[in-house]
Design a protein around this motif. Structure first.
Motif, PDB file in Angstrom:
ATOM      1  N   THR A  58      94.862  67.058  82.944  1.00  0.00           N
ATOM      2  CA  THR A  58      94.206  66.863  81.652  1.00  0.00           C
ATOM      3  C   THR A  58      92.686  66.755  81.790  1.00  0.00           C
ATOM      4  O   THR A  58      91.976  66.845  80.786  1.00  0.00           O
ATOM      5  N   HIS A  59      92.177  66.557  83.003  1.00  0.00           N
ATOM      6  CA  HIS A  59      90.731  66.429  83.200  1.00  0.00           C
ATOM      7  C   HIS A  59      90.032  67.775  83.301  1.00  0.00           C
ATOM      8  O   HIS A  59      88.807  67.834  83.334  1.00  0.00           O
ATOM      9  N   TRP A  60      90.788  68.863  83.329  1.00  0.00           N
ATOM     10  CA  TRP A  60      90.191  70.192  83.422  1.00  0.00           C
ATOM     11  C   TRP A  60      89.907  70.723  82.021  1.00  0.00           C
ATOM     12  O   TRP A  60      90.788  71.234  81.341  1.00  0.00           O
ATOM     13  N   GLY A  61      88.675  70.584  81.567  1.00  0.00           N
ATOM     14  CA  GLY A  61      88.286  71.141  80.280  1.00  0.00           C
ATOM     15  C   GLY A  61      88.918  70.411  79.116  1.00  0.00           C
ATOM     16  O   GLY A  61      89.697  69.459  79.276  1.00  0.00           O
ATOM     17  N   GLU A  62      88.598  70.871  77.928  1.00  0.00           N
ATOM     18  CA  GLU A  62      89.176  70.276  76.726  1.00  0.00           C
ATOM     19  C   GLU A  62      90.637  70.684  76.618  1.00  0.00           C
ATOM     20  O   GLU A  62      90.968  71.854  76.569  1.00  0.00           O
ATOM     21  N   GLY A  63      91.508  69.719  76.617  1.00  0.00           N
ATOM     22  CA  GLY A  63      92.933  70.022  76.520  1.00  0.00           C
ATOM     23  C   GLY A  63      93.643  70.180  77.845  1.00  0.00           C
ATOM     24  O   GLY A  63      94.851  70.388  77.877  1.00  0.00           O
ATOM     25  N   GLY A  64      92.899  70.082  78.964  1.00  0.00           N
ATOM     26  CA  GLY A  64      93.544  70.212  80.265  1.00  0.00           C
ATOM     27  C   GLY A  64      93.880  71.652  80.605  1.00  0.00           C
ATOM     28  O   GLY A  64      93.733  72.557  79.786  1.00  0.00           O
ATOM     29  N   GLY A  65      94.318  71.870  81.849  1.00  0.00           N
ATOM     30  CA  GLY A  65      94.652  73.227  82.216  1.00  0.00           C
ATOM     31  C   GLY A  65      95.038  73.405  83.667  1.00  0.00           C
ATOM     32  O   GLY A  65      95.253  72.437  84.410  1.00  0.00           O
ATOM     33  N   PHE A  66      95.087  74.679  84.066  1.00  0.00           N
ATOM     34  CA  PHE A  66      95.540  75.103  85.388  1.00  0.00           C
ATOM     35  C   PHE A  66      94.519  76.105  85.931  1.00  0.00           C
ATOM     36  O   PHE A  66      94.152  77.051  85.227  1.00  0.00           O
ATOM     37  N   VAL A  67      94.066  75.910  87.159  1.00  0.00           N
ATOM     38  CA  VAL A  67      92.944  76.663  87.710  1.00  0.00           C
ATOM     39  C   VAL A  67      93.381  77.497  88.915  1.00  0.00           C
ATOM     40  O   VAL A  67      94.128  77.025  89.777  1.00  0.00           O
ATOM     41  N   PHE A  68      92.881  78.725  88.963  1.00  0.00           N
ATOM     42  CA  PHE A  68      93.050  79.583  90.134  1.00  0.00           C
ATOM     43  C   PHE A  68      91.737  80.328  90.367  1.00  0.00           C
ATOM     44  O   PHE A  68      90.887  80.401  89.476  1.00  0.00           O
ATOM     45  N   TYR A  69      91.587  80.885  91.564  1.00  0.00           N
ATOM     46  CA  TYR A  69      90.352  81.574  91.940  1.00  0.00           C
ATOM     47  C   TYR A  69      90.664  82.991  92.394  1.00  0.00           C
ATOM     48  O   TYR A  69      91.746  83.265  92.925  1.00  0.00           O
TER      49      TYR A  69
END
Length: 207
Positions: A58-69
């Motif tokens: 939930t700390h990733w951006g507004e609304g939370g999310g899932f990150v890949f590179y």
């Protein structure tokens, strides 16, 4: 638990993802953070490949999310830039579970991309910087020669992050949890929201 009860609780989907992901890290023999990433070109042609989850919550951006590179000049990167939405799929065979996630994408900041790139092993930094990902390679030695050239150019320390090597954050509008049940009477629950600040609604789905 009786057969008439769902094995998937009504809760915040990020909380449930964290629970299932923790169990997968304890049970999967390799890469519990591996996920299928589905994108589509501007014309609608789909493609899918495996990537690694490198951040979530939930700390990733507004609304939370899932990150890949990824290399943004790769096929996946070009498709993302043309159509900023995607789907993810986690399949944990050891747990007989899967999670499907879908939503819009946004690029992470340069600072976030730098931080992750330089957290990788040095040889991985060199390999990424030397690669024209997804483009034709006449011979494997050509790639190895580029790796060697970078090793010679940067004999120690971090490798500068190529500007086209970056990350993307998927902010989910839908998260579906699937649990295997006996006789293929599987359990599915889908959580949805229309905006990052909205609350989640949910429903069971027929298997």
């Amino acid at each position: 638990m009786s057969d008439s009860e769902s094995a998937i609780p009504v809760t915040d989907p990020f909380t449930l993802f964290e629970e299932w992901f923790g169990e997968a890290k304890a049970s999967e023999p390799n890469d519990p953070n591996a996920m299928a990433l589905a994108t589509a070109s501007e014309s609608g042609m789909p493609s899918v490949r495996m990537v690694l989850l490198k951040g979530h919550g939930t700390h990733w951006g507004e609304g939370g999310g899932f990150v890949f590179y990824t290399n943004a000049q790769s096929r996946k990167g070009e498709e993302i830039r043309a159509n900023m939405q995607a789907s993810l799929l986690f399949h944990w065979k050891s747990l007989r579970r899967q999670i499907r996630i879908e939503g819009p994408l946004q690029e992470v900041s340069s600072e976030q991309a730098d931080a992750y790139f330089h957290s990788r092993p040095r040889v991985s930094q060199i390999g990424s910087a030397a690669s024209d990902q997804s483009r034709p390679l006449p011979d494997r030695q050509v790639y190895l020669d580029r790796v060697a050239a970078l090793e010679e150019r940067y004999p120690e320390g971090d490798i500068p992050r190529p500007p086209h090597w970056t990350g993307f954050l998927l902010t989910p509008t839908a998260v579906e949890f699937w649990q295997d049940r006996q006789y293929r009477l599987h359990d599915r629950r889908r959580f949805t929201r229309t905006a990052p600040t909205d609350g989640w609604s949910n429903t069971l789905l027929y298997p």
